[in-house]
Design an enzyme around this catalytic site. Structure first.
Site, PDB file in Angstrom:
ATOM      1  CG  LEU A   1      38.690  38.405  38.968  1.00 19.30           C
ATOM      2  CD1 LEU A   1      37.982  38.807  40.259  1.00 19.30           C
ATOM      3  CD2 LEU A   1      39.078  36.917  39.006  1.00 19.30           C
ATOM      4  CG  HIS A   2      39.428  44.644  37.683  1.00 18.26           C
ATOM      5  ND1 HIS A   2      38.065  44.480  37.534  1.00 18.26           N
ATOM      6  CD2 HIS A   2      39.581  45.744  38.467  1.00 18.26           C
ATOM      7  CE1 HIS A   2      37.428  45.435  38.182  1.00 18.26           C
ATOM      8  NE2 HIS A   2      38.316  46.212  38.771  1.00 18.26           N
ATOM      9  CG  LEU A   3      45.681  41.658  41.294  1.00 19.46           C
ATOM     10  CD1 LEU A   3      45.149  41.284  42.667  1.00 19.46           C
ATOM     11  CD2 LEU A   3      46.864  40.764  40.913  1.00 19.46           C
TER      12      LEU A   3
END
Length: 740
Positions: free
Chosen positions: A636-638
């Site tokens: 998960l990465h923003l």
């Protein structure tokens, strides 16, 4: 037999000052055609007339002829026209398309909604203009869908827009509402998916539950598998696809006068060589002699090609060489399923002409460089620097009569967009005294060299077939501008995904494994994450998040919960990734309520970096924080990305739409949804194939270079939806962004 249930309505006042539009709506009853018309006519700045067959006869159902007459009258009066009929097959559309002219563009808006939804709406509606409602509606919709034939550009449309859900229909409404009196829309085909014309699996069960007036569903309403599309491999047809030249998207099919018109869509599963006429353009070789040699050599090789095909391509409708070759091939009884002529641009035969070619030939110069014009310049420009580098690695020059086979690098735009795997450079004899090595009208030597050139070309194609066999199918290649094939195993998919997000240097040689092929709308639980096989290269972010000590040189910030790094292939002036340091949190679909605090911390860190850039670097920048619905990299990465999108790494439609459609989920919205619902919504990957639109003014553009040129000077305000709820981050003094 006219099965369409439609008709004509009143006109709006005013006269159109610019180019008029005839917009043909294509869709089953219940798909929302009339609603679309009403919404556009209510808000548009242009005068529109709705032609609906259900009420064309003084409020009663009429005929197609009446619709044609009404449409023509409205167009002559300077109005724009909606053809509100089902128009589900080519025969029903043909006469309306003929109303087009240089002053009238003919568009199609395809409302290709699920059959189950259309039937449900049709059954439940009351007071329908054509009285198509209740139990009988299911049978009618079913019958119509059996002969559904989606429109193609080669029917004569200048623009086709596909809508698969209500959100896309609203986009179409907004598109036409935004048109001013002198505005034009870009030509082309937008939003098309890989249609197999299948009815949904559970529709039989659904239809049994429909309550008509009698409480039962007629036997004829039972859904059957639709009739397959017309075969593309018929052996007894000769055809000549026609286009409008370089850059054209309005391709029409033209037959010789007196011949019966046929509609044949070349199969995408047959290895195909598309080649231009060698030496007849700039080298001024005699067309009659050249056509004899082409037909001679095609006849010699056609039996050796197995199921493969040869296609002679030219830009011009009135091409002399195509006419000569076509006539001579017919006299020689050459199988027209194995060899035919095609009018169009050789570098976009698939995306704009519907002809999938795995191999294309280039009428090269002796230096094997991209200079000059015509086919040579077009192919080198379309393929990019990768082709020139691959060519130079194999040869420095070419002699007349020779050919050179060059595998097209998988990072090439021509490979990604058109599915072209090989380019064969071929050099023919020169009869032009203004060009090097002129033969001074020596046609004995010239014909000998031209025969050698075609022999070398076709032998090169045969060598590719022997090496690759059945793997050489254009339909298996990734064509990024028209469709998004998730399960593509070719190198194109690997390199295309590598350019999307951060990638470690030592992972560039790894292979991509098959990935999930489902649409991904509102996927619940961890289904998507488990279904997706993360290959070694796509685990690069996971490795950084779990083992930061190995990547100290790449890390901008490290805490126990998150890591901040630069995107290795930034899509804007400023582009960072905030990685979650949590196991089993691969992507947005894995997020649950227990991750809410982590999401807030990720957002806070991203916001801090955006404000840091605004204070220390460029206060005019605007940032957006969000997640891709279905990322290509594990963990998960923003994304923290500036809205200038000024980057050489932003190269194609997938790159743009991944940040500028609903596929990109704003961080504040994700936090709100997880807080309220326990999970975040995931949007369809089909959004990546939508037309290119400016993220500020929402104007449409035909390609990335044109879009970049536009956004460099666009000063329009951002859409209201983006300005709300802190979705955009401005310089701190604007006080428009707040932490959730």
């Amino acid at each position: 037999m006219d099965m369409d249930l439609d008709d004509s309505s009143a006109a709006t006042s005013g006269v159109q000052k610019g180019k008029r539009l005839l917009v043909m709506l294509v869709g089953a009853p219940g798909s929302g055609k009339s609603t679309l018309c009403e919404n556009v006519m209510r808000a548009s700045k242009r005068p529109w007339v709705r032609v609906c067959q259900d009420i064309i006869g003084n409020g009663k159902s009429g005929t197609k002829a009446q619709c044609l007459k009404s449409a023509l009258s409205a167009l002559d009066g300077g109005k724009n026209v909606f053809i509100d009929r089902c128009n589900l097959d080519k025969e029903q559309r043909t006469e309306f398309v003929k109303l087009g002219s240089p002053q009238i563009d003919v568009h199609a808006v395809v409302l290709d909604l699920p059959a189950q939804l259309c039937i449900s709406r049709s059954v439940k509606r009351i007071g329908h203009e054509g009285n198509l409602q209740g139990g009988k509606a299911a049978a009618v919709v079913n019958r119509m869908l059996q002969k559904k034939e989606l429109p193609k550009l080669n029917e004569g449309f200048s623009r086709i827009m596909f809508c698969h859900n209500d959100a896309e229909i609203q986009d179409a409404i907004n598109t036409y509402n935004a048109l001013g009196p002198f505005d034009d829309l870009p030509h082309g085909c937008f939003g098309e998916r890989n249609h197999e014309t299948k009815i949904q699996a559970g529709i039989m069960k659904f239809m049994k539950k429909i309550d008509g007036p009698s409480g039962t569903v007629p036997k004829e309403s039972r859904v059957q598998s639709p009739a397959p599309h017309q075969s593309s491999d018929r052996t007894n047809h000769k055809f000549d696809r026609q286009g409008d030249g370089i850059g054209s998207t309005n391709l029409s099919e033209k037959q010789e006068k007196g011949n019966k018109e046929t509609s044949i869509c070349p199969s995408s599963d047959i290895p195909t060589l598309a080649f231009p006429s060698i030496s007849t353009a700039d080298f001024q070789f005699d067309h009659d002699k050249a056509s004899d040699i082409i037909v001679e050599k095609v006849g010699e090789f056609i039996s050796k090609l197995g199921n493969a095909r040869l296609v002679l391509v030219d830009l011009s409708h009135g091409s002399k060489i195509l006419s000569l070759v076509k006539a001579k091939a017919a006299r020689k009884n050459i199988d027209s399923s194995k060899f035919f002529t095609f009018v169009g641009n050789i570098v976009n035969l698939s995306t704009k002409g519907g002809l999938c070619c795995s191999v294309i030939a280039n009428a090269a110069n002796w230096r094997l460089k991209s200079g000059g014009g015509g086919v040579n310049a077009a192919i080198f420009n379309a393929a990019g620097a990768d082709l020139e580098a691959a060519t130079r690695a194999r040869a420095k020059m070419l002699h007349p009569g020779q050919a050179l086979v060059v595998p097209l690098p998988s990072a090439s735009p021509l490979y990604l967009r058109e599915g072209v795997t090989h380019v064969i450079h071929v050099l023919g004899p020169n009869m032009n005294p203004q060009r090097p090595n002129c033969l001074d009208n020596d046609y004995n030597e010239g014909c000998k060299l031209l025969r050698q050139a075609y022999t070398s070309l076709f032998e090169g194609f045969m060598s590719i077939l022997k090496m690759h066999g059945n793997e050489l199918k254009p339909s298996q290649m990734l064509r990024g501008s028209d469709c998004h094939l998730d399960n593509c195993k070719q190198d194109s998919d690997q390199k295309n995904k590598r350019s999307d997000e951060y990638l470690l240097e030592n992972s560039k040689k790894s292979r991509c494994s098959p990935v999930d092929t489902r649409d991904g709308e509102a996927v619940k639980g961890n289904e998507r994450s488990r279904a997706k096989g993360w290959s070694s290269w796509s685990q690069a972010l996971y490795q950084i998040a779990m083992h930061p000590e190995r990547h100290k040189g790449d890390i901008l910030e490290l805490t126990k919960d998150v890591i901040v790094i630069k995107d290795c292939y930034p899509k804007a002036c400023k582009h960072l990734l905030v990685l979650a340091r949590a196991e089993h949190l691969d992507c947005l679909s894995d997020v649950r309520e227990e991750h809410l605090e982590l999401l807030r911390r990720m957002h806070g860190v991203g916001l801090k970096w955006a404000e840091k850039f605004l204070q220390e670097d460029d206060p005019s920048l605007v940032f957006r924080l969000g997640y891709h619905s279905v990322p290509s990299m594990q963990q998960l990465h923003l994304h923290v990305i500036s809205q200038d999108f000024n980057s050489t790494h932003l190269k194609n439609k997938k790159h743009w739409n991944s940040f500028n459609t609903a596929f990109f989920r704003d961080s504040v919205d994700v936090i709100e949804e997880v807080s309220s619902n326990g999970e975040a919504g995931i949007h369809d990957e089909g959004l990546l194939a939508m037309e290119l639109r400016c993220h500020r003014c929402r104007s449409a553009h035909p390609n990335i270079p044109r879009l970049k040129w536009h956004i460099g000077s666009c000063k329009a305000a951002f859409p209201v939806a983006l300005l709300e709820n802190g979705r955009l981050v401005f310089r701190p003094t604007s006080a428009m962004a707040t932490k959730p």
